[in-house]
Enzyme design. Sequence first.
Site, mmCIF file in Angstrom:
data_model
loop_
_atom_site.group_PDB
_atom_site.id
_atom_site.type_symbol
_atom_site.label_atom_id
_atom_site.label_comp_id
_atom_site.label_asym_id
_atom_site.label_seq_id
_atom_site.Cartn_x
_atom_site.Cartn_y
_atom_site.Cartn_z
ATOM 1 N N ASP A 201 0.753 -1.199 0.181
ATOM 2 C CA ASP A 201 0.099 0.088 -0.061
ATOM 3 C C ASP A 201 0.785 1.261 -0.020
ATOM 4 O OD1 ASP A 201 -2.630 1.639 0.515
ATOM 5 O OD2 ASP A 201 -1.345 2.122 2.365
ATOM 6 N N TYR B 93 2.745 10.026 0.500
ATOM 7 C CA TYR B 93 3.995 9.449 1.250
ATOM 8 C C TYR B 93 5.025 9.924 0.472
ATOM 9 C CZ TYR B 93 0.329 6.474 3.355
ATOM 10 O OH TYR B 93 -0.870 6.012 3.687
ATOM 11 N N LYS C 186 -3.617 5.931 -3.809
ATOM 12 C CA LYS C 186 -4.699 6.733 -3.178
ATOM 13 C C LYS C 186 -4.672 7.790 -4.068
ATOM 14 C CE LYS C 186 -3.857 5.046 1.366
ATOM 15 N NZ LYS C 186 -2.560 4.470 1.235
#
Length: 329
Positions: free
Chosen positions: A42, A47, A70
């Site tokens: 993930d 990030y 995402k």
Amino acid sequence: MARLPRLGFGGAAVGNLYAAVSDTQAQAVINAALAAGIRYFDTAPHYGFGLSETRHGEALAGCDAIISTKVGRVLQPIASPARERHGFVDAAPFEPVFDYSYDGVMRSFEASLQRLQRNRVDILLAHDLGRDTHGEDHPDHMRAFLDGGYKAMRELKDAGAVGAIGLGVNEQAVCDEALDHADFDVFLLAGRYTLLEQTALDGFLPRCEQRGVKIIVGGPFNSGALVETPAGGPIHYNYALADAAIIARVERLRRVCAAHGVPLAAAALQFPLAHPAVASVIPGMASPAQVADAIAWMETPLPAALWSDLRAEGLLHPGAPTPASRAAA
């Protein structure tokens, strides 16, 4: 939706969350996860502002791996960024800007595919919706998502560019709100169904089970609170220093686990998986040693008496399934 393995890889740390990780170190930890048999990774544009996705793309090129990423932020180039921003250190020179619109989701997704070096992803999650995150702006962001971003995600799924769609959030309430308006395959819910916190059993997890929505448990250690720490060391919870009540509850959990000769972290990692709605747990991993620890904790035998003692001490929700109860079913 692709069948998820019980243990996955949380990719925030290789985006330099709280501490800088070199490209070589990032490659080493992802390689260690692959060597240990982990096949679900993930990540997110947030990030490291593209750094985690880029590193996953390089490390997983040609690998048969399940990937979730995402949408909900677009990355805008900036000059001379500060060394630490939004908790990430020495990240890529971009600023994340919330955008849950149709166009924003499409732009974010296309950029993610380039960084990941893929033409599709298995799971696409709308990132960090919720009132705790956005305060008074939450209704506007939710409206933009339901009117635009959700439509984009459905189109991507219908076109085969995405295998499953959902939310990736820290707030249970926003998942309930989203279910009032739309259909989802999966929620990545961080920190809200753990050995420390189980209020999700009061309506939410049964609702997900009824709707056929799977749960990926992020943050199974509640920001490290449920990992063994040196005596006197700090305890963190929900990305901050824990208060006295949390510290006391963690110590009670630790004492019961110690009485059965098992690490607290092993109980914490295995506990959520007993619920039938939970498909996977994805602890963050920043080093090969942390990968080895996670594998060892997943394989640690846990006696049935551990769970009965935790329940007797009032440390488990009365309705919480446990690994022992699931094995007996």
